[in-house]
Design a protein around this motif. Structure first.
Motif, PDB file in Angstrom:
ATOM      1  N   LYS A  85     -41.116  53.640  73.563  1.00 35.05           N
ATOM      2  CA  LYS A  85     -41.046  54.907  74.276  1.00 35.05           C
ATOM      3  C   LYS A  85     -39.964  55.749  73.612  1.00 35.05           C
ATOM      4  N   ILE A  86     -40.108  57.043  73.708  1.00 36.48           N
ATOM      5  CA  ILE A  86     -39.113  57.957  73.156  1.00 36.48           C
ATOM      6  C   ILE A  86     -38.627  58.860  74.272  1.00 36.48           C
ATOM      7  N   TYR A  87     -37.293  58.932  74.417  1.00 34.73           N
ATOM      8  CA  TYR A  87     -36.678  59.749  75.464  1.00 34.73           C
ATOM      9  C   TYR A  87     -35.844  60.847  74.803  1.00 34.73           C
ATOM     10  N   GLN A  88     -35.964  62.048  75.327  1.00 35.03           N
ATOM     11  CA  GLN A  88     -35.047  63.100  74.945  1.00 35.03           C
ATOM     12  C   GLN A  88     -33.883  63.083  75.926  1.00 35.03           C
ATOM     13  N   ASN A  94     -36.181  41.471  75.518  1.00 32.22           N
ATOM     14  CA  ASN A  94     -37.038  41.824  74.392  1.00 32.22           C
ATOM     15  C   ASN A  94     -37.043  43.318  74.098  1.00 32.22           C
ATOM     16  N   ILE A  95     -36.177  44.068  74.811  1.00 30.83           N
ATOM     17  CA  ILE A  95     -36.182  45.534  74.679  1.00 30.83           C
ATOM     18  C   ILE A  95     -34.919  45.990  73.944  1.00 30.83           C
ATOM     19  N   CYS A  96     -35.085  46.909  72.987  1.00 31.88           N
ATOM     20  CA  CYS A  96     -33.984  47.503  72.231  1.00 31.88           C
ATOM     21  C   CYS A  96     -33.922  48.995  72.514  1.00 31.88           C
ATOM     22  N   TYR A  97     -32.715  49.525  72.540  1.00 33.18           N
ATOM     23  CA  TYR A  97     -32.494  50.967  72.639  1.00 33.18           C
ATOM     24  C   TYR A  97     -31.696  51.408  71.403  1.00 33.18           C
ATOM     25  N   LEU A  98     -32.172  52.454  70.739  1.00 30.59           N
ATOM     26  CA  LEU A  98     -31.490  52.998  69.562  1.00 30.59           C
ATOM     27  C   LEU A  98     -31.516  54.517  69.620  1.00 30.59           C
ATOM     28  N   SER A  99     -30.422  55.123  69.185  1.00 30.87           N
ATOM     29  CA  SER A  99     -30.362  56.585  69.148  1.00 30.87           C
ATOM     30  C   SER A  99     -30.670  57.081  67.741  1.00 30.87           C
ATOM     31  N   SER A 100     -30.953  58.367  67.641  1.00 33.02           N
ATOM     32  CA  SER A 100     -31.284  58.984  66.356  1.00 33.02           C
ATOM     33  C   SER A 100     -30.246  60.023  65.979  1.00 33.02           C
ATOM     34  N   ALA A 101     -29.972  60.119  64.658  1.00 35.18           N
ATOM     35  CA  ALA A 101     -29.070  61.151  64.157  1.00 35.18           C
ATOM     36  C   ALA A 101     -29.825  62.408  63.769  1.00 35.18           C
ATOM     37  N   ARG A 102     -31.139  62.433  64.038  1.00 31.83           N
ATOM     38  CA  ARG A 102     -31.932  63.599  63.663  1.00 31.83           C
ATOM     39  C   ARG A 102     -32.403  64.422  64.857  1.00 31.83           C
ATOM     40  N   ALA A 103     -32.130  63.916  66.045  1.00 33.46           N
ATOM     41  CA  ALA A 103     -32.578  64.653  67.237  1.00 33.46           C
ATOM     42  C   ALA A 103     -31.889  64.053  68.454  1.00 33.46           C
ATOM     43  N   ASN A 104     -32.087  64.694  69.602  1.00 36.38           N
ATOM     44  CA  ASN A 104     -31.491  64.193  70.849  1.00 36.38           C
ATOM     45  C   ASN A 104     -32.422  63.165  71.493  1.00 36.38           C
ATOM     46  N   TRP A 127     -25.983  58.740  80.192  1.00 32.88           N
ATOM     47  CA  TRP A 127     -27.415  58.741  80.497  1.00 32.88           C
ATOM     48  C   TRP A 127     -27.729  57.582  81.440  1.00 32.88           C
ATOM     49  N   ASP A 128     -28.127  57.941  82.653  1.00 32.69           N
ATOM     50  CA  ASP A 128     -28.618  56.936  83.597  1.00 32.69           C
ATOM     51  C   ASP A 128     -30.103  56.760  83.311  1.00 32.69           C
ATOM     52  N   TYR A 129     -30.404  55.796  82.437  1.00 33.41           N
ATOM     53  CA  TYR A 129     -31.784  55.674  81.963  1.00 33.41           C
ATOM     54  C   TYR A 129     -32.727  55.134  83.028  1.00 33.41           C
ATOM     55  N   VAL A 130     -32.158  54.597  84.138  1.00 34.11           N
ATOM     56  CA  VAL A 130     -33.016  54.152  85.249  1.00 34.11           C
ATOM     57  C   VAL A 130     -33.460  55.365  86.051  1.00 34.11           C
ATOM     58  N   LYS A 131     -32.525  56.245  86.357  1.00 28.36           N
ATOM     59  CA  LYS A 131     -32.827  57.434  87.154  1.00 28.36           C
ATOM     60  C   LYS A 131     -33.305  58.596  86.267  1.00 28.36           C
ATOM     61  N   GLY A 132     -33.043  58.491  84.979  1.00 32.02           N
ATOM     62  CA  GLY A 132     -33.440  59.584  84.088  1.00 32.02           C
ATOM     63  C   GLY A 132     -32.533  60.783  84.207  1.00 32.02           C
ATOM     64  N   GLU A 133     -31.253  60.553  84.535  1.00 33.38           N
ATOM     65  CA  GLU A 133     -30.303  61.659  84.712  1.00 33.38           C
ATOM     66  C   GLU A 133     -29.236  61.608  83.606  1.00 33.38           C
ATOM     67  N   THR A 134     -28.719  62.769  83.218  1.00 34.96           N
ATOM     68  CA  THR A 134     -27.664  62.844  82.202  1.00 34.96           C
ATOM     69  C   THR A 134     -26.582  63.805  82.645  1.00 34.96           C
ATOM     70  N   HIS A 135     -25.371  63.569  82.206  1.00 30.49           N
ATOM     71  CA  HIS A 135     -24.296  64.537  82.339  1.00 30.49           C
ATOM     72  C   HIS A 135     -23.291  64.299  81.199  1.00 30.49           C
ATOM     73  N   GLU A 136     -22.451  65.279  80.913  1.00 31.91           N
ATOM     74  CA  GLU A 136     -21.526  65.207  79.801  1.00 31.91           C
ATOM     75  C   GLU A 136     -20.100  65.050  80.294  1.00 31.91           C
ATOM     76  N   LEU A 137     -19.335  64.227  79.571  1.00 34.11           N
ATOM     77  CA  LEU A 137     -17.905  64.060  79.845  1.00 34.11           C
ATOM     78  C   LEU A 137     -17.155  64.832  78.763  1.00 34.11           C
ATOM     79  N   LEU A 138     -16.825  66.070  79.031  1.00 34.54           N
ATOM     80  CA  LEU A 138     -16.240  66.930  78.012  1.00 34.54           C
ATOM     81  C   LEU A 138     -14.779  66.580  77.760  1.00 34.54           C
ATOM     82  N   ASN A 139     -14.364  66.706  76.505  1.00 35.78           N
ATOM     83  CA  ASN A 139     -12.975  66.450  76.136  1.00 35.78           C
ATOM     84  C   ASN A 139     -12.504  67.657  75.337  1.00 35.78           C
TER      85      ASN A 139
END
Length: 872
Positions: free
Chosen positions: A630-633, A607-617, A664-676
């Motif tokens: 809930k809103i996550y940065q 019953n849970i949806c996740y959506l990203s925004s094009a106006r913010a992180n 984004w590891d949304y369980v742990k609340g951790e992020t990192h970037e895979l740069l190209n």
């Protein structure tokens, strides 16, 4: 000697009788009487000489006139003898009565002499119905006198001479222009259709037949335009010599008549000759046109068809093929010059590519070559080669004959430039597409039959359901059988509206399409094929209303992209509720206000949806069972996102403004970037993603590469550049010049990945294990294409109330190729409404111009006494 008519001679005798009364009233010694005696004697001699032509039958009349002349002479000699003078008056009165009786007895009753002076056989239709009235009238002697005409050289000098007297219909008796002497015959009525005299820069009729030369020798000079118009005429056509000097001018409508009057008045003011020509405002007669008479009776026309044409027109079973009449005019050549030649060439090439039963009947204007010799000599060779090449082709018909109406009768539809043919063709009720010379990109419909989409629903039978991107249409694509079917048009939306809908959700047998650029939610029943609509509040938003949607039990949630709300739609009752709180909360984080609030990609877990925004992180977590959220940065605070995908228990987000991927590891609340760093694209690099065999494929958006996150590795690996997708394609695209979304959709199942490339409009199926890739084009069937994108362009003539509205105008949508398809697919092309509209507007209801002209102008108006006084 001039051929006099009976009435002329009787009128002359009447004049002599009047003079006889003057002699008794004015006395003998007035000098003017002596002059009158001389005129009377001369007139009597003319009449007597003419009666001598009738041999013995005219002897008695001649004798009376000779005695009359002798008595006139004696009156001059005996002018001092009152008794003799009065006796002579009584004698000549009796002699004139005797002469009148002989003329009435000897001469046959008069016939009206009517002359037609055409010059081109192809323009005979502008006189024909009047001629038929005249030649069928026993009271008339009718003469058709085709006159020579000349080309004019570029310097204005006379060029090649032409005579088309042998090209007129066999039923028209032709009189040699060398044998008919206007000054002797003095016809009652003369009809002309060339008004230019020496003013034409392209051609000139023989100068002996200029209006200023023939006008003195007829009682009625009538100008009939050789052309007809769409109830409009350019003013410079209204002040030609033939109009100015004519005793009568036939016009189509009152509107055209008023243009003539205005133009003549302006012409006089400009040349300081006020009143010279405009004083006779009653010489304009609103009678329609003989050309209209003929086209409305075209059903009775017997057509001779050359055998080589017959082979092209008829199929082997004897059934006629569809024919499009292609008309090219002088005006377009003069205006557009080489562009018009290129356009003609491309139209011919388009027809020649077709494999169906469609024939191009090309009828160039008869003055095309003369015009080019005089005014466009630099293009003459190219034009002549174009005509020669077309005549060698087996498929088309080249018609440079004088018989215009054969082409009108046998053709099914018209395409070409303006001129007289359009108002004539309009009266047939058959369709007209007017050429736009500036549209030089002429291609067949294969390009438009390619279908693209931005999102799709895959049903249990592995069929894609989607709304077309370029136009209003719902499609089903059977992947197994490679079959694309048009299922219908979304109601109350524009035919060619782009991006009406993107994705959809399925519930029972129905598909629900939230609006992207449409106005309402569309519902399609897959069993009945019927459409419904669910009204919604669009908040005044026109574009990008809703991107993402998800089904939860019997409800559909629509997440506003530009609409500031989440819509909950009950799929049973169609009730819509609005939840605005989450959007209001999201707005606190915005770093721009122009891009979508919530993007298309949606991750659904129960019953849970996740959506990203094009106006913010930010990422929105929304609970569909209780509307909690809930809103996550996530990631760098300067980021704003384009798409996202759950992969290996984490969510991977693709920023719009940076060439990287955020894990984004949304369980742990951790992020990192895979740069190209080798992406060669600073933003909007990837969009659509697809998971297969523990690999996440990233498809290019504006970037130059497709990429993937490989097995057991946290890095972006470039897979292929976009040049691979521009090879082996129907389209003139390359990776460097293509600006736009590269891939619009991706999906995977246990065996394959499916994705759609916008660059070459191709659908790909890639086997994840073997790497084997199949490429397909989603091409509409011909019958579907005509129903979906063609028929509506050409079906509303029955609703039109103006003639111009009944004419289709060539455009980027109403193309020649579309027109061809519509014509070949429809047997009922005739519009009765079009006939009535054209008849009312361009002819003011007149279909008997020939009769009206013959009845109106078959009279004398000039004094016969004046004609006698101008004898040789």
């Amino acid at each position: 000697m001039k051929k006099y008519k009976k009435k002329e001679l009787l009128d002359a005798l009447g004049t002599l009788k009047k003079m006889n009364t003057l002699f008794s009233r004015q006395g003998k010694n007035i000098p003017s009487v002596i002059s009158l005696l001389t005129q009377c004697q001369e007139t009597a001699i003319i009449i007597g000489n003419y009666l001598e032509l009738f041999g013995n039958e005219g002897v008695a009349g001649v004798k009376s006139l000779e005695e009359y002349c002798e008595n006139i002479y004696q009156m001059g000699v005996e002018s001092d003898n009152d008794i003799c003078w009065n006796k002579r008056i009584d004698t000549i009165s009796k002699l004139l009565m005797q002469a009148e009786c002989e003329i009435r007895r000897v001469l046959p009753d008069d016939k009206r002499e009517i002359v037609f002076i055409p010059y081109k056989a192809s323009m005979w239709d502008s006189m024909e119905s009047i001629w038929r009235e005249a030649v069928g009238d026993e009271r008339c002697e009718t003469y058709v006198i085709p006159v020579p005409y000349y080309d004019k050289n570029p310097d204005g000098s006379i060029g090649q001479i032409y005579y088309e007297g042998l090209e007129f219909p066999k039923e028209v008796k032709i009189t040699d222009w060398n044998t008919y002497h206007m000054e002797e015959r003095r016809p009652d009525v003369v009809y002309i259709h060339n008004p230019y005299d020496a003013w034409n820069k392209i051609t000139s009729i023989h100068p002996n037949f200029y209006t200023e030369k023939i006008r003195p020798y007829t009682n009625k000079l009538v100008y009939i335009p050789y052309f007809c118009t769409m109830n409009y005429i350019e003013k410079h056509f209204c002040v030609m010599p033939g109009i100015l000097y004519a005793d009568a001018v036939v016009v189509q409508t009152d509107k055209v008549k008023n243009t003539y009057l205005e133009a003549i008045s302006e012409f006089e003011q400009e040349n300081d000759i006020d009143g010279t020509f405009s004083k006779d405002t009653n010489k304009f007669y609103v009678f329609g046109s003989p050309k209209f008479d003929k086209v409305m009776n075209i059903g009775n026309l017997q057509c001779e068809i050359p055998e080589e044409w017959r082979k092209k027109i008829y199929k082997e079973d004897g059934i006629p093929k569809k024919i499009i009449l292609f008309n090219t005019s002088v005006q377009e050549l003069l205006t557009h010059q080489n562009e018009q030649i290129i356009k003609i060439k491309k139209v011919i090439e388009l027809f020649q590519k077709r494999k169906d039963n469609l024939v191009l009947w090309w009828r160039p204007h008869p003055l095309n070559e003369s015009t080019m010799k005089s005014m466009l000599p630099q293009l003459l060779k190219d034009y002549q080669e174009l005509e020669e090449d077309f005549q060698k082709e087996e498929k088309g018909i080249f018609d440079d004959t004088a018989d215009l109406y054969r082409a009108i009768k046998l053709s099914d539809a018209y395409y070409g430039t303006g001129g007289s043919l359009i108002p004539l063709y309009g009266l047939t009720g058959k369709p007209i597409l007017r050429e736009n010379v500036q549209i030089l990109d002429i291609r067949d419909n294969l390009f438009n039959r390619f279908v693209t989409f931005t999102d799709a629903y895959i049903d249990k039978d592995e069929a894609l359901w989607f709304s077309a991107m370029e136009f209003n249409g719902l499609f089903k694509y059977d992947i197994k059988n490679n079959e694309l079917l048009w299922k219908g048009r979304f109601p109350d939306e524009g035919y060619e509206s782009r991006y009406r809908y993107t994705g959809c959700v399925a519930y029972k047998n129905k598909l629900f399409f939230p609006p992207f650029a449409a106005e309402q939610i569309a519902v399609y029943d897959r069993e009945t094929g019927e459409f419904e609509r669910i009204p919604i509040d669009t908040y005044g938003i026109q574009w990008k209303k809703i991107y993402a949607m998800a089904k939860y039990n019997e409800k559909m949630f629509c997440f506003g992209a530009m609409i500031p709300a989440i819509l909950c739609v009950d799929l049973e009752t169609y009730e819509v509720t609005y939840f605005e709180e989450a959007h209001r909360e999201l707005s606190k984080y915005f770093i721009n206000n122009e891009l979508p609030i919530l993007n298309r990609d949606i991750i659904v877990e129960g019953n849970i949806c996740y959506l990203s925004s094009a106006r913010a992180n930010v990422v929105l977590e929304f609970h569909m069972n209780d509307y909690k959220y809930k809103i996550y940065q996530v990631g760098n605070k300067e980021n704003y996102y384009l798409s996202m995908k759950k992969f290996r228990g984490k969510i991977y987000l693709i920023p719009r403004n940076a060439a990287n991927v955020v894990c984004w590891d949304y369980v742990k609340g951790e992020t990192h970037e895979l740069l190209n760093t080798e992406s060669y694209c600073e933003e909007n690099m990837f969009f659509n993603t697809c998971e297969y065999e523990d690999e996440l494929w990233l498809f290019a958006y504006f970037g130059k590469y497709n990429a993937k996150i490989p097995q057991k590795r946290e890095q972006v690996e470039l897979v292929e550049d976009m040049s691979a997708y521009t090879k082996d394609t129907f389209f003139d695209e390359n990776a460097d010049s293509f600006f736009g979304q590269k891939f619009s959709w991706a999906y995977s199942d246990e065996t394959n990945m499916y994705y759609f490339c916008m660059m070459n409009k191709s659908f790909y199926i890639r086997n994840g294990k073997t790497g084997e890739t199949k490429k397909r084009h989603l091409i509409m069937r011909e019958e579907d294409y005509i129903k979906a994108r063609v028929s509506y362009l050409f079906v509303d003539r029955e609703l039109r109330r103006k003639a111009l509205k009944c004419i289709y105008e060539e455009s980027n949508r109403q193309t020649v190729a579309n027109y061809m398809d519509w014509v070949i697919a429809n047997d009922n092309l005739k519009s009765e409404n079009q006939i009535q509209v054209f008849l009312s507007e361009t002819a003011e209801g007149h279909l008997d111009c020939g009769r009206l002209c013959h009845e109106e102008f078959n009279i004398e108006e000039k004094s016969l006494e004046v004609c006698l006084q101008t004898h040789d």
